[in-house]
Enzyme design. Sequence first.
Site, PDB file in Angstrom:
ATOM      1  N   ASN A   1      27.705  -3.343 -26.261  1.00  0.00           N
ATOM      2  CA  ASN A   1      28.669  -2.378 -25.729  1.00  0.00           C
ATOM      3  C   ASN A   1      28.239  -1.853 -24.356  1.00  0.00           C
ATOM      4  OD1 ASN A   1      30.588  -2.368 -27.822  1.00  0.00           O
ATOM      5  ND2 ASN A   1      29.249  -1.077 -29.082  1.00  0.00           N
TER       6      ASN A   1
ATOM      7  N   HIS B   1      35.161   0.146 -36.777  1.00  0.00           N
ATOM      8  CA  HIS B   1      34.731  -1.158 -37.293  1.00  0.00           C
ATOM      9  C   HIS B   1      33.389  -1.117 -38.045  1.00  0.00           C
ATOM     10  CE1 HIS B   1      37.707  -3.031 -34.555  1.00  0.00           C
ATOM     11  NE2 HIS B   1      37.240  -2.238 -33.620  1.00  0.00           N
ATOM     12  N   ASP B   2      32.352  -0.638 -37.360  1.00  0.00           N
ATOM     13  CA  ASP B   2      30.989  -0.925 -37.813  1.00  0.00           C
ATOM     14  C   ASP B   2      30.596  -0.335 -39.168  1.00  0.00           C
ATOM     15  OD1 ASP B   2      30.565  -2.511 -35.598  1.00  0.00           O
ATOM     16  OD2 ASP B   2      29.654  -0.917 -34.413  1.00  0.00           O
TER      17      ASP B   2
ATOM     18  N   ASP C   1      24.443  -1.876 -31.211  1.00  0.00           N
ATOM     19  CA  ASP C   1      24.597  -1.657 -29.768  1.00  0.00           C
ATOM     20  C   ASP C   1      25.382  -0.374 -29.514  1.00  0.00           C
ATOM     21  OD1 ASP C   1      26.972  -2.681 -30.852  1.00  0.00           O
ATOM     22  OD2 ASP C   1      27.506  -3.784 -29.021  1.00  0.00           O
TER      23      ASP C   1
ATOM     24  N   ASP D   1      29.015   2.131 -34.014  1.00  0.00           N
ATOM     25  CA  ASP D   1      27.642   1.872 -34.489  1.00  0.00           C
ATOM     26  C   ASP D   1      26.991   3.196 -34.907  1.00  0.00           C
ATOM     27  OD1 ASP D   1      26.873  -1.106 -33.259  1.00  0.00           O
ATOM     28  OD2 ASP D   1      28.272   0.008 -32.023  1.00  0.00           O
TER      29      ASP D   1
ATOM     30  N   THR E   1      25.512  -4.680 -36.352  1.00  0.00           N
ATOM     31  CA  THR E   1      26.848  -4.214 -35.961  1.00  0.00           C
ATOM     32  C   THR E   1      27.081  -4.416 -34.461  1.00  0.00           C
ATOM     33  OG1 THR E   1      25.986  -1.957 -35.758  1.00  0.00           O
ATOM     34  CG2 THR E   1      27.030  -2.541 -37.841  1.00  0.00           C
TER      35      THR E   1
ATOM     36  N   PHE F   1      34.590  -9.233 -30.215  1.00  0.00           N
ATOM     37  CA  PHE F   1      33.577  -8.911 -29.199  1.00  0.00           C
ATOM     38  C   PHE F   1      32.161  -9.328 -29.609  1.00  0.00           C
ATOM     39  CE2 PHE F   1      30.474  -5.945 -27.357  1.00  0.00           C
ATOM     40  CZ  PHE F   1      30.687  -6.159 -26.004  1.00  0.00           C
ATOM     41  N   ASN F   2      31.687  -8.907 -30.780  1.00  0.00           N
ATOM     42  CA  ASN F   2      30.278  -9.140 -31.139  1.00  0.00           C
ATOM     43  C   ASN F   2      29.947 -10.635 -31.184  1.00  0.00           C
ATOM     44  OD1 ASN F   2      29.793  -6.409 -31.393  1.00  0.00           O
ATOM     45  ND2 ASN F   2      30.111  -6.385 -33.623  1.00  0.00           N
TER      46      ASN F   2
HETATM   47  C1  BDR Z   1      32.872  -4.394 -32.247  1.00  0.00           C
HETATM   48  O1  BDR Z   1      32.715  -4.341 -30.832  1.00  0.00           O
HETATM   49  C2  BDR Z   1      32.158  -3.108 -30.433  1.00  0.00           C
HETATM   50  O2  BDR Z   1      32.866  -2.562 -29.362  1.00  0.00           O
HETATM   51  C3  BDR Z   1      32.158  -2.211 -31.632  1.00  0.00           C
HETATM   52  O3  BDR Z   1      30.998  -1.399 -31.636  1.00  0.00           O
HETATM   53  C4  BDR Z   1      32.198  -3.155 -32.810  1.00  0.00           C
HETATM   54  O4  BDR Z   1      30.887  -3.498 -33.224  1.00  0.00           O
HETATM   55  C5  BDR Z   1      34.342  -4.520 -32.586  1.00  0.00           C
HETATM   56  O5  BDR Z   1      34.881  -5.695 -32.029  1.00  0.00           O
HETATM   57 CA    CA Z   2      28.944  -2.331 -32.443  1.00  0.00          CA
END
Ligand code: BDR
Ligand code: CA
Length: 310
Positions: free
Chosen positions: A38, A237-238, A9, A14, A123, A164-165
């Site tokens: 996102n 993160h991703d 996203d 990402d 991701t 979040f994801n």
């Molecule tokens: C995840 O949430 C998104 O904002 C980032 O792309 C990452 O995949 C981190 O919590």
């Molecule tokens: Ca992401």
Amino acid sequence: MIPVILDGDPGHDDAIAWLLAFASPELDVRGIVSVAGNASLENTTHNMRRIVTLLGVGGVPLAQGAARPLVAQAIVAHSVHGTSGLDGPALPEAAVDLDARPGAELMAHLLRESAEPVWLVPTGPLTNVATLLLAHPELKARIAGISLMGGGIHSGNWTPAAEFNILVDPEAAQVVFTSGLPILMAGLDVTEKAYVLPADFERVRAVGTPLAGIVADWLEFFFAYHRDLGYAGAPVHDPVAVVALTHPEILEVQPLYVQVETTGEYSRGATVGDVFGASGELPNARVALGIDRQAYVDLLVDAVAHYGRG
Ligand code: BDR
Ligand code: CA
């Protein structure tokens, strides 16, 4: 080479994960699918096409994935990634077309036509992967595993309990974690340690290509949100979900039984890890908990430089 399908996203991290995947000689990227997360699906799909154009990897099939979670109301992360989902530097206009199939159907096609099982690398929210597994359970044997960014055994970020994801589509995450497929989980436990410092942004910028300038600007943009929260660097993160396949030796990994909370007054979207073996269940995921941060940053800088040489 490890065949992979990317699913995300974008989103600044990402985009960097995909840049890393295409630069990794260990990986053979067979396709990319967008998902709402996102930002809206329209925006993340547009961003996917712009990223692929920017990287010059136009031969790879691209498809638009899920516009909304399986059950839940959509959540977007404009505070982190801006209204476009990829705010910051100007990008080239998208010059690549989409496959006509929905994302999960492109994934199914790519799995069927592959001579060997393929890794999925989501991701973003897990909606596309769950849709694929629900619609085509017979294709599970064609999936080598799922290397995902999502969750957190010890904390959340969008709520105290949920990352979040997973929070965006907990029902989809539950389908994935109960699938019986090998799961590599790069959650907040490791990705909060995978931070990139302002001095590292300058290493990226010093690569000296137009792409390097864009990636450094992405990092600056992504960092701004986190700096206001007190972070010293940007938790990128991703790309850790990519590194889990290409450089597992830089990660500390623990097999754990992980369940996804889909109800819970305070904890919907939490990934509950059985750290003490209280459930008696066998592990269903290999959970990354630590990373050699310097090696991670070096991989990202080298990946950016790869495009300059190529
Ligand atoms: C995840 O949430 C998104 O904002 C980032 O792309 C990452 O995949 C981190 O919590
Ligand atoms: Ca992401």
